[in-house]
Design a protein around this motif. Sequence first.
Motif, short mmCIF file in Angstrom:
data_model
loop_
_atom_site.label_atom_id
_atom_site.label_comp_id
_atom_site.label_asym_id
_atom_site.label_seq_id
_atom_site.Cartn_x
_atom_site.Cartn_y
_atom_site.Cartn_z
N HIS A 182 29.29 31.98 14.81
CA HIS A 182 28.11 31.22 15.19
C HIS A 182 27.10 32.09 15.96
N GLY A 183 27.18 33.40 15.79
CA GLY A 183 26.20 34.30 16.39
C GLY A 183 26.32 34.47 17.89
N GLN A 184 27.50 34.18 18.44
CA GLN A 184 27.71 34.32 19.88
C GLN A 184 28.34 35.68 20.20
N TYR A 185 28.18 36.12 21.43
CA TYR A 185 28.64 37.44 21.85
C TYR A 185 29.95 37.29 22.64
N VAL A 186 30.95 38.10 22.30
CA VAL A 186 32.27 38.00 22.93
C VAL A 186 32.63 39.34 23.54
N ILE A 187 33.02 39.31 24.83
CA ILE A 187 33.38 40.54 25.53
C ILE A 187 34.77 40.41 26.15
N ASN A 188 35.31 41.53 26.57
CA ASN A 188 36.65 41.58 27.17
C ASN A 188 36.64 41.01 28.59
N HIS A 189 37.71 40.32 28.93
CA HIS A 189 37.89 39.81 30.31
C HIS A 189 39.35 39.94 30.74
N THR A 190 39.98 41.02 30.30
CA THR A 190 41.38 41.36 30.57
C THR A 190 42.34 40.41 29.85
N VAL A 191 43.62 40.67 30.01
CA VAL A 191 44.65 39.83 29.39
C VAL A 191 44.98 38.63 30.26
N SER A 192 45.21 38.89 31.57
CA SER A 192 45.69 37.80 32.43
C SER A 192 44.90 37.62 33.72
N HIS A 193 43.72 38.25 33.82
CA HIS A 193 42.79 38.00 34.94
C HIS A 193 43.28 38.44 36.32
N PRO A 194 43.87 39.63 36.45
CA PRO A 194 44.22 40.10 37.79
C PRO A 194 43.03 40.78 38.46
N ASP A 195 43.12 40.98 39.76
CA ASP A 195 42.17 41.84 40.46
C ASP A 195 42.57 43.27 40.09
N LEU A 196 41.78 43.92 39.28
CA LEU A 196 42.16 45.23 38.74
C LEU A 196 42.27 46.31 39.81
N THR A 197 41.63 46.10 40.95
CA THR A 197 41.69 47.11 42.01
C THR A 197 43.05 47.10 42.71
N THR A 198 43.91 46.14 42.40
CA THR A 198 45.21 46.03 43.07
C THR A 198 46.37 46.52 42.21
N ILE A 199 46.08 47.02 41.00
CA ILE A 199 47.14 47.46 40.11
C ILE A 199 46.92 48.92 39.71
N SER A 200 47.91 49.50 39.07
CA SER A 200 47.84 50.92 38.72
C SER A 200 46.89 51.17 37.56
N TYR A 201 46.54 52.44 37.40
CA TYR A 201 45.67 52.84 36.29
C TYR A 201 46.28 52.44 34.95
N ALA A 202 47.57 52.71 34.77
CA ALA A 202 48.24 52.36 33.52
C ALA A 202 48.22 50.86 33.28
N SER A 203 48.37 50.09 34.36
CA SER A 203 48.35 48.63 34.23
C SER A 203 46.96 48.13 33.89
N VAL A 204 45.94 48.78 34.42
CA VAL A 204 44.56 48.40 34.08
C VAL A 204 44.33 48.62 32.58
#
Length: 320
Positions: A182-204
């Motif tokens: 339907h012409g809408q734009y879809v972007i990434n918002h992670t898999v499970s919505h964690p605060d990415l600053t609290t997890i490791s690089y590999a986990s991000v």
Amino acid sequence: MRHGSRLLTLLAAVVLAAGQLVLTAEPAGAAVRSCSTSTPVAQRPTLRLHDSGTCVVVAQKALVSKGYSVGSAGADGDFGNATLRAARAFQKEFGLEADGIIGPLTWAKLGTGAAYNRGRGPNTTSRVVATFDDCPPSVAAFRAMVEAADAAGVGLVLAPTGSCLTKYRNQGVDLAVLARSHGQYVINHTVSHPDLTTISYASVLTQLAAPGVVTNFGRPPYGASDTTVATAYTAAGMRQWTWTVDTRDWTGKTAAQVVTYVVTNARAGDTVLMHMGWNAFNPTALGQIRSGLTARGLALCAAYDGTTPTRLPRSLPCTG
């Protein structure tokens, strides 16, 4: 064993790049490369992995200005693996061979266009972008919204989590495919919505991969980011896109309150943050936002003409 001549030794390092182990070797031609921002593009040297010097600093600053991370050390003049990943991500986004070598074509592209704005994302127009995060309450609610937006010529930016996509795929519906049809734009918002600053690089990196949306723009949950998170987004081939107007609809505001907030506070070129699970995610509220902004001389981003590509255009075609 001893030899009369010294053997040339190539030092190899195993590095983590985009979630995969890759072997990189120091090329024999690595050298100190010098230039400045005033050096004409045609006279700038070609830069490769392990080069160093002032010209590397110029390239690194240019990559950062385009929305890519060159690592925690920033523009330090060392063409390391983080800079290599940034160069490759930039080249892929701008239609160049993604070899990580900064030659004449890459230099030329780095020198064009404005700096990337993390809040406005790829919207370089005066249109207001209405965005909705997380997960809708039902397929019916989602379908009604994207169909209404399509009928009105409005292009929403939808940022579902991977867990949300999985939930509805298990019910036989791919929300991303439905929205794009339907012409809408879809972007990434992670898999499970964690605060990415609290997890490791590999986990991000894991959070930025499937079953989440795999594309070239992503929104970190809560807008939380740091150098580690930024480096992971670049390794995943994405630029961060946050927002400039936060409706705080998740506090329980009514649809009318959200509409009033958007109409009152949005300015030309703004990205407005809302959520699919709250009260303004419905065709009526969208129509009221649209008419309210129109009365102020503003317009919402236009829908994509046809099926929206998986990778968003680097300049969003909001004017339609």
